[in-house]
Design a protein around this motif. Structure first.
Motif, PDB file in Angstrom:
ATOM      1  N   LYS A  53     -13.570  16.050   0.063  1.00  0.00           N
ATOM      2  CA  LYS A  53     -13.381  15.538   1.299  1.00  0.00           C
ATOM      3  C   LYS A  53     -14.064  14.178   1.378  1.00  0.00           C
ATOM      4  CE  LYS A  53     -12.264  19.549   4.350  1.00  0.00           C
ATOM      5  NZ  LYS A  53     -12.681  20.344   5.269  1.00  0.00           N
ATOM      6  N   ASP A  54     -14.249  13.326   0.166  1.00  0.00           N
ATOM      7  CA  ASP A  54     -14.984  12.311   0.118  1.00  0.00           C
ATOM      8  C   ASP A  54     -14.427  11.256   1.023  1.00  0.00           C
ATOM      9  OD1 ASP A  54     -15.579   9.322  -1.122  1.00  0.00           O
ATOM     10  OD2 ASP A  54     -17.050  10.642  -2.067  1.00  0.00           O
ATOM     11  N   PRO A  55     -14.805  10.743   1.996  1.00  0.00           N
ATOM     12  CA  PRO A  55     -14.211   9.394   2.746  1.00  0.00           C
ATOM     13  C   PRO A  55     -13.998   8.240   2.151  1.00  0.00           C
ATOM     14  CG  PRO A  55     -16.496   9.492   3.117  1.00  0.00           C
ATOM     15  CD  PRO A  55     -16.373  10.674   2.317  1.00  0.00           C
ATOM     16  N   ILE A  56     -14.668   7.875   1.166  1.00  0.00           N
ATOM     17  CA  ILE A  56     -14.503   6.604   0.364  1.00  0.00           C
ATOM     18  C   ILE A  56     -13.231   6.780  -0.351  1.00  0.00           C
ATOM     19  CG2 ILE A  56     -15.227   4.736  -0.639  1.00  0.00           C
ATOM     20  CD1 ILE A  56     -16.668   5.340   2.048  1.00  0.00           C
ATOM     21  N   ILE A  57     -13.357   7.752  -1.191  1.00  0.00           N
ATOM     22  CA  ILE A  57     -12.101   8.088  -2.116  1.00  0.00           C
ATOM     23  C   ILE A  57     -11.020   8.316  -1.448  1.00  0.00           C
ATOM     24  CG2 ILE A  57     -11.320   9.562  -3.920  1.00  0.00           C
ATOM     25  CD1 ILE A  57     -13.800   7.667  -4.650  1.00  0.00           C
ATOM     26  N   SER A  58     -11.033   9.101  -0.275  1.00  0.00           N
ATOM     27  CA  SER A  58      -9.819   9.204   0.546  1.00  0.00           C
ATOM     28  C   SER A  58      -9.281   7.748   1.009  1.00  0.00           C
ATOM     29  CB  SER A  58     -10.125  10.048   1.680  1.00  0.00           C
ATOM     30  OG  SER A  58      -8.783  10.341   2.472  1.00  0.00           O
ATOM     31  N   PHE A  59      -9.967   6.997   1.419  1.00  0.00           N
ATOM     32  CA  PHE A  59      -9.677   5.601   1.806  1.00  0.00           C
ATOM     33  C   PHE A  59      -8.845   4.780   0.835  1.00  0.00           C
ATOM     34  CE2 PHE A  59     -10.649   0.993   1.764  1.00  0.00           C
ATOM     35  CZ  PHE A  59     -10.012   0.627   2.987  1.00  0.00           C
ATOM     36  N   LYS A  60      -9.692   5.014  -0.448  1.00  0.00           N
ATOM     37  CA  LYS A  60      -8.965   4.263  -1.723  1.00  0.00           C
ATOM     38  C   LYS A  60      -7.729   4.661  -1.920  1.00  0.00           C
ATOM     39  CE  LYS A  60      -9.567   5.828  -5.482  1.00  0.00           C
ATOM     40  NZ  LYS A  60      -8.951   6.732  -6.508  1.00  0.00           N
ATOM     41  N   LYS A  61      -7.454   6.011  -1.845  1.00  0.00           N
ATOM     42  CA  LYS A  61      -5.977   6.568  -2.210  1.00  0.00           C
ATOM     43  C   LYS A  61      -5.130   6.040  -1.150  1.00  0.00           C
ATOM     44  CE  LYS A  61      -5.803  11.196  -2.776  1.00  0.00           C
ATOM     45  NZ  LYS A  61      -6.269  12.434  -2.581  1.00  0.00           N
ATOM     46  N   ASP A  62      -5.416   5.788   0.102  1.00  0.00           N
ATOM     47  CA  ASP A  62      -4.647   5.298   1.237  1.00  0.00           C
ATOM     48  C   ASP A  62      -4.186   3.899   0.813  1.00  0.00           C
ATOM     49  OD1 ASP A  62      -4.430   7.691   2.578  1.00  0.00           O
ATOM     50  OD2 ASP A  62      -6.076   6.866   4.090  1.00  0.00           O
ATOM     51  N   LEU A  63      -5.218   3.093   0.147  1.00  0.00           N
ATOM     52  CA  LEU A  63      -5.092   1.672   0.106  1.00  0.00           C
ATOM     53  C   LEU A  63      -4.280   1.417  -1.183  1.00  0.00           C
ATOM     54  CD1 LEU A  63      -6.690  -1.063   0.592  1.00  0.00           C
ATOM     55  CD2 LEU A  63      -8.294  -0.699  -1.334  1.00  0.00           C
ATOM     56  N   LEU A  64      -4.415   2.473  -2.146  1.00  0.00           N
ATOM     57  CA  LEU A  64      -3.454   2.261  -3.488  1.00  0.00           C
ATOM     58  C   LEU A  64      -1.994   2.607  -2.967  1.00  0.00           C
ATOM     59  CD1 LEU A  64      -5.444   4.084  -6.150  1.00  0.00           C
ATOM     60  CD2 LEU A  64      -4.923   2.041  -6.076  1.00  0.00           C
ATOM     61  N   LYS A  65      -1.707   3.588  -1.976  1.00  0.00           N
ATOM     62  CA  LYS A  65      -0.401   3.973  -1.611  1.00  0.00           C
ATOM     63  C   LYS A  65       0.165   2.709  -0.861  1.00  0.00           C
ATOM     64  CE  LYS A  65       2.207   7.212   0.933  1.00  0.00           C
ATOM     65  NZ  LYS A  65       3.030   6.324   1.610  1.00  0.00           N
ATOM     66  N   LYS A  66      -0.762   1.879  -0.076  1.00  0.00           N
ATOM     67  CA  LYS A  66      -0.171   0.798   0.625  1.00  0.00           C
ATOM     68  C   LYS A  66       0.093  -0.331  -0.360  1.00  0.00           C
ATOM     69  CE  LYS A  66      -0.873  -2.431   4.273  1.00  0.00           C
ATOM     70  NZ  LYS A  66      -1.378  -3.124   5.362  1.00  0.00           N
ATOM     71  N   ILE A  67      -0.792  -0.664  -1.405  1.00  0.00           N
ATOM     72  CA  ILE A  67      -0.452  -1.542  -2.425  1.00  0.00           C
ATOM     73  C   ILE A  67       0.828  -1.334  -3.133  1.00  0.00           C
ATOM     74  CG2 ILE A  67      -1.364  -2.482  -4.696  1.00  0.00           C
ATOM     75  CD1 ILE A  67      -4.260  -2.235  -3.350  1.00  0.00           C
ATOM     76  N   LYS A  68       1.148  -0.039  -3.461  1.00  0.00           N
ATOM     77  CA  LYS A  68       2.156   0.313  -4.178  1.00  0.00           C
ATOM     78  C   LYS A  68       3.451   0.151  -2.979  1.00  0.00           C
ATOM     79  CE  LYS A  68       4.373   4.261  -6.421  1.00  0.00           C
ATOM     80  NZ  LYS A  68       4.273   5.704  -7.070  1.00  0.00           N
ATOM     81  N   ASP A  69       3.392   0.829  -1.858  1.00  0.00           N
ATOM     82  CA  ASP A  69       4.526   0.754  -1.143  1.00  0.00           C
ATOM     83  C   ASP A  69       5.052  -0.572  -0.700  1.00  0.00           C
ATOM     84  OD1 ASP A  69       4.577   3.583  -1.184  1.00  0.00           O
ATOM     85  OD2 ASP A  69       3.598   3.566   0.653  1.00  0.00           O
ATOM     86  N   LYS A  70       3.985  -1.448  -0.692  1.00  0.00           N
ATOM     87  CA  LYS A  70       4.403  -2.860  -0.299  1.00  0.00           C
ATOM     88  C   LYS A  70       4.491  -3.777  -1.385  1.00  0.00           C
ATOM     89  CE  LYS A  70       3.800  -2.380   4.307  1.00  0.00           C
ATOM     90  NZ  LYS A  70       4.950  -2.242   5.214  1.00  0.00           N
ATOM     91  N   GLY A  71       4.464  -3.283  -2.572  1.00  0.00           N
ATOM     92  CA  GLY A  71       4.507  -4.098  -3.800  1.00  0.00           C
ATOM     93  C   GLY A  71       3.536  -5.205  -3.844  1.00  0.00           C
ATOM     94  N   LEU A  72       2.440  -5.126  -3.564  1.00  0.00           N
ATOM     95  CA  LEU A  72       1.282  -6.149  -3.442  1.00  0.00           C
ATOM     96  C   LEU A  72       0.901  -6.493  -4.716  1.00  0.00           C
ATOM     97  CD1 LEU A  72      -0.511  -4.799  -0.093  1.00  0.00           C
ATOM     98  CD2 LEU A  72       1.175  -6.767  -0.371  1.00  0.00           C
ATOM     99  N   GLU A  73       0.359  -7.529  -4.987  1.00  0.00           N
ATOM    100  CA  GLU A  73      -0.198  -8.112  -6.236  1.00  0.00           C
ATOM    101  C   GLU A  73      -1.521  -8.293  -5.934  1.00  0.00           C
ATOM    102  OE1 GLU A  73       1.750 -11.217  -8.242  1.00  0.00           O
ATOM    103  OE2 GLU A  73       3.400 -10.245  -8.326  1.00  0.00           O
ATOM    104  N   ILE A  74      -2.284  -7.536  -6.794  1.00  0.00           N
ATOM    105  CA  ILE A  74      -4.028  -7.750  -6.490  1.00  0.00           C
ATOM    106  C   ILE A  74      -4.704  -7.917  -7.735  1.00  0.00           C
ATOM    107  CG2 ILE A  74      -3.991  -6.182  -4.608  1.00  0.00           C
ATOM    108  CD1 ILE A  74      -5.222  -4.130  -6.260  1.00  0.00           C
ATOM    109  N   ASP A  75      -5.681  -8.538  -7.689  1.00  0.00           N
ATOM    110  CA  ASP A  75      -6.466  -9.067  -8.941  1.00  0.00           C
ATOM    111  C   ASP A  75      -7.571  -7.816  -9.220  1.00  0.00           C
ATOM    112  OD1 ASP A  75      -7.976 -10.012 -11.206  1.00  0.00           O
ATOM    113  OD2 ASP A  75      -8.778 -11.611  -9.875  1.00  0.00           O
TER     114      ASP A  75
END
Length: 630
Positions: free
Chosen positions: A334-356
Motif C-alpha cells: 500500500k505504498d501511496p506514492i507508487i500507487s499514485f505513480k501507477k494511476d499517473l502511468l495509466k492516464k498517460i497511456k489512456d490519453k496517449g500523452l507524450e512526456i519527457d
C-alpha cells in the motif's frame, strides 16, 4: 517380532519393477505415501542386498524423516538440489563450459553479471572451481539454489555419460512429492536418461491433486500416456474423518477415490471405528471474522493453540496486523506514492500523452494532473499527509524513467513457497532478494537454536576451533536474537560483519536496483520481520492455504475469499466455471488441500455467496451442515 505386511500397492509397484518399468505411486491426502516409499526402499534392498537406492525429496525435514525410517548404507537420501549437484560437481571443465553458455544465453534463468558476453576463459583463474553455496557470486564461480537445476539439466542433456554413470551408481532412483518437482528435474530422469542404454528404475511418489505451486511439474500425464511411467493408485485415507473424505472425493477429477483406512492405529480411527467428523459451510453478509469465530459453531475450538487449530486464508492482508508485521505489509502492498505513480502511468497511456522520460518525477506529476470526482488534484491531497510528503521527496527529483520502473508487490514479501524452516532460498519463490536475505539470517538462528550445528556451520562458514569460539558464537546468536528493536538495516549490517550471513550478489544487487524500497524497509524494526518469519513458518494460529500443505490439525477453519488475487476464484469453483480452466483448477486444488488438513472438524466460511454457490454447497456439504450466520 511381527512380520511387516507388504501393502498391495507396493506389490503392484514391484510387478512394474520386475518388468523393468518406471512407476508412479499416486495417493491422495493422508494416504501414507511416505510409508509406502519406505516399504519400497526396504524391499528393494531386501530383494537384492547390493542394490543402491537414491531417494530425493523436497525439504531437509523430509530427508531426515526417511533416513530415520530406513537406516542402510545402500540408501542415499537428499534434497533434489543436493543430489543433482553431487552428480555434476566433479566435472569442472564441463561445468564451466555449460555455465558460460547459460550466462550468455538470453533465455537462461542464470543472469549475466557483466555488461557483455563472457568468453571461455571467464572461470580459468578460479582456485576452487564452480561451487554450490547459499549465496550467488557468479564472478567467483559460486552458484546457489536457484541455478543448480538449470545447470544440471543442461549438463545431463549435453553429456549422456552422466546418465551412464548415475545409472551404474543407483539401481533405483525415487522422487518424493513429485508434483512439486521442477519440470527440469523430470526432464533429466525421463528424457535425458534415454540417451543412456543402461537400465535402472525411476519411481515417483505424490499426488497431482496437491500440486499447488505453478513451478512444479503438476502431473506426469504426458509420460503416462507415452508409457514411460506406469501408475499405481493408493486409495486409503488415514487422516480424515468420513465426512471430510466424502467431500474431498467430490473435488477430485483424476479418478482416484479415497476410502477410510482399515488400520485401527490411523488418526481418523477411534476404537476401531472410522470417525465421522464434522463439516460445516457457514455464510453471512457479515465479513467480520471475529464475530464469526465467536458463534456457537466454534465453541470447542481453541484458536490460541496453533498446533491444534488453524485458520486458513488465501491472502495475508487481514492477518498482518494480528501477526505483527503491519508496517512491512503496508510498504509492499500500500505504498501511496507508487500507487499514485501507477494511476499517473495509466492516464498517460489512456490519453496517449507524450512526456519527457528524462524529466523528473515531480515535473511529470505536476504536468499531468490527476483529479478526483470533486475535481481536486490527487497529488495535492496525497501530500497533505506529512508521511506521504516525506516519501514523495525521496523520488520527486529522480528521472521519471527510473520512477516508472519501481514495482512493489506483497508477493515479494510473503510468497508462500512450500519449504521447511531450513530452506531459505525458497525455490521458485516470488520473495525478493532482501526478504530472502532476512530469511537466511533468521533460519541460521533457527538452526543454532535447534542444535543442528553442522548445518549451522555450513550456512555461516564459521569455523569452531576452540571452546572459546563456541562461546563467541553463542553470544553472537543471543545478541542478534535480542535486536528486535533495532532496525532491519542494523541487523543486516551486524549479521554481515559478524559472518553470520554475508551480503551476497543478490542482496547487493537488490539494494542497488531498489533503492527506494530498501530505504523504506531498512528503517523498520527487525521485530516485525521476526513476526513475519514466525507467521510464515507456522508458529501462529494463522496460515495461508498454500503453507498448510503437508500438515494436519484437529480443527481447520477455511476462509473462501480470493482477496482480489486473480489466480483464484472460489465462486468459479462452486459454480463449475471450467471455461476459466486455470483459475478453476488452482482454486479446486487449494480447496482440496485445505479440506484434507482436518483430522476431526472442518468449517468453511463464504462471505455473501450467490444462489449458485449455495446450491453447490448444499450438494457437497449436505443440508444439515450449511448454516447462515445473521
Amino acid at each position: 517380532m511381527a512380520e511387516t505386511i507388504i501393502e498391495p500397492e507396493v506389490v503392484k509397484i514391484f510387478e512394474h519393477i520386475e518388468s523393468g518399468d518406471n512407476f508412479l505411486l499416486s495417493g491422495g491426502a493422508g494416504s501414507g505415501k511416505t510409508y509406502s516409499l519406505v516399504q519400497v526402499i526396504k524391499k528393494a534392498i531386501e530383494n537384492n542386498p547390493t542394490s543402491r537406492v537414491a531417494c530425493m525429496t523436497y525439504t531437509n525435514a523430509a530427508v531426515r524423516e526417511i533416513e530415520e525410517r530406513v537406516n542402510h548404507d545402500n540408501l542415499t537420501v537428499s534434497t533434489i538440489h543436493d543430489f543433482l549437484w553431487n552428480r555434476i560437481k566433479s566435472f569442472q571443465n564441463e561445468l564451466k563450459k555449460v555455465l558460460i553458455s547459460l550466462i550468455n544465453a538470453e533465455e537462461s534463468l542464470i543472469k549475466n553479471p557483466e555488461e557483455y558476453p563472457v568468453d571461455n576463459s571467464y572461470f580459468d583463474l578460479l582456485e576452487d572451481g564452480i561451487q554450490y553455496k547459499e549465496y550467488l557470486r557468479i564472478r567467483e564461480g559460486v552458484i546457489s539454489h536457484d541455478e543448480v537445476l538449470e545447470l544440471a539439466n543442461h549438463m545431463f542433456r549435453e553429456y549422456p555419460q552422466l546418465s551412464d554413470i548415475l545409472k551404474d551408481k543407483y539401481e533405483y532412483i525415487f522422487i518424493d512429492e513429485y508434483q512439486d518437482t521442477n519440470p527440469l528435474v523430470v526432464e533429466i530422469f525421463l528424457d535425458h536418461f534415454k540417451q543412456s542404454q543402461k537400465k535402472n528404475i525411476i519411481g515417483f511418489f505424490g499426488d497431482a491433486m496437491q500440486s499447488i505451486y505453478d513451478d512444479g511439474i503438476g502431473d506426469l500425464n504426458k509420460y503416462l500416456e507415452q508409457g514411460d511411467v506406469h501408475e499405481v493408485q493408493k486409495t486409503q485415507n488415514r487422516r480424515n474423518p468420513e465426512l471430510v473424505i466424502g467431500l474431498a472425493n467430490q473435488l477430485r477429477t483424476d479418478g482416484l477415490q479415497q476410502e477410510p483406512s482399515v488400520d485401527e492405529s490411523a488418526p481418523n480411527m477411534n476404537e476401531g471405528v472410522v470417525q465421522q467428523g464434522k463439516i460445516k459451510f457457514l455464510y453471512s453478509t457479515n465479513n467480520d471474522l471475529n464475530v464469526i469465530r465467536n458463534t456457537e459453531y466454534f465453541k470447542d475450538w481453541d484458536f490460541e493453540n496453533s498446533k491444534e487449530t488453524k485458520e486458513l486464508n488465501l491472502t495475508h492482508n487481514l492477518i498482518a496486523p494480528k501477526a505483527g508485521f503491519p508496517q512491512l505489509m503496508a510498504i509492499y502492498d500500500k505504498d501511496p506514492i507508487i500507487s499514485f505513480k501507477k494511476d499517473l502511468l495509466k492516464k498517460i497511456k489512456d490519453k496517449g500523452l507524450e512526456i519527457d522520460e528524462a524529466s523528473s518525477f515531480e515535473i511529470v506529476a505536476q504536468s499531468v494532473p490527476l483529479l478526483n470526482r470533486q475535481r481536486q488534484n490527487k497529488l495535492d491531497i496525497l501530500l497533505e499527509n506529512p508521511q506521504n510528503q516525506e516519501l514523495y521527496n525521496r523520488l520527486k527529483d529522480l528521472p521519471f524513467s527510473e520512477v516508472r520502473k519501481i514495482y512493489l508487490s506483497k508477493d515479494s514479501l510473503i510468497d508462500d513457497k512450500k519449504q521447511d524452516a531450513d530452506e531459505e532460498s525458497k525455490k521458485g519463490s516470488k520473495r525478493d532478494n532482501l526478504i530472502k536475505h532476512l530469511f537466511k539470517i533468521q533460519n541460521t538462528i533457527h538452526l543454532y537454536k535447534e542444535k543442528r550445528y553442522n548445518e549451522f556451520i555450513r550456512k555461516t562458514e564459521f569455523e569452531i576451533t576452540s571452546i572459546e569460539r563456541k562461546r563467541e558464537i553463542k553470544a553472537l546468536i543471543e545478541q542478534i536474537e535480542g535486536m528486535s528493536e533495532n532496525t532491519i538495516e542494523e541487523v543486516v549490517d551486524f549479521a554481515n560483519e559478524s559472518g553470520l550471513c554475508i551480503k551476497d550478489d543478490r542482496f547487493n544487487g537488490f539494494v542497488e536496483k531498489n533503492a527506494y524500497l530498501y530505504s523504506r524497509v531498512k528503517s523498520v524494526v527487525y521485530g516485525e520481520f521476526q513476526n513475519l518469519y514466525n507467521y510464515l513458518e507456522g508458529f501462529t494460529p494463522f496460515s495461508t492455504q498454500h503453507k498448510v500443505k503437508g500438515t494436519e490439525f484437529k480443527n481447520v477453519f477455511v476462509i473462501l475469499d480470493n482477496g482480489k488475487w486473480n489466480n483464484y476464484n472460489f465462486d468459479f469453483l462452486f459454480t463449475n466455471r471450467t471455461d476459466k480452466a486455470k483459475v478453476f483448477v488452482r482454486s479446486q486444488k487449494i480447496f482440496y488441500v485445505c479440506c484434507t488438513r482436518a483430522i476431526e472438524n472442518l468449517t468453511v466460511f463464504f462471505h455473501e455467496p450467490s444462489a449458485a454457490v449455495l446450491e453447490k454447497a448444499l450438494e457437497w456439504f449436505g443440508k444439515a451442515n450449511v448454516h447462515k450466520i445473521d
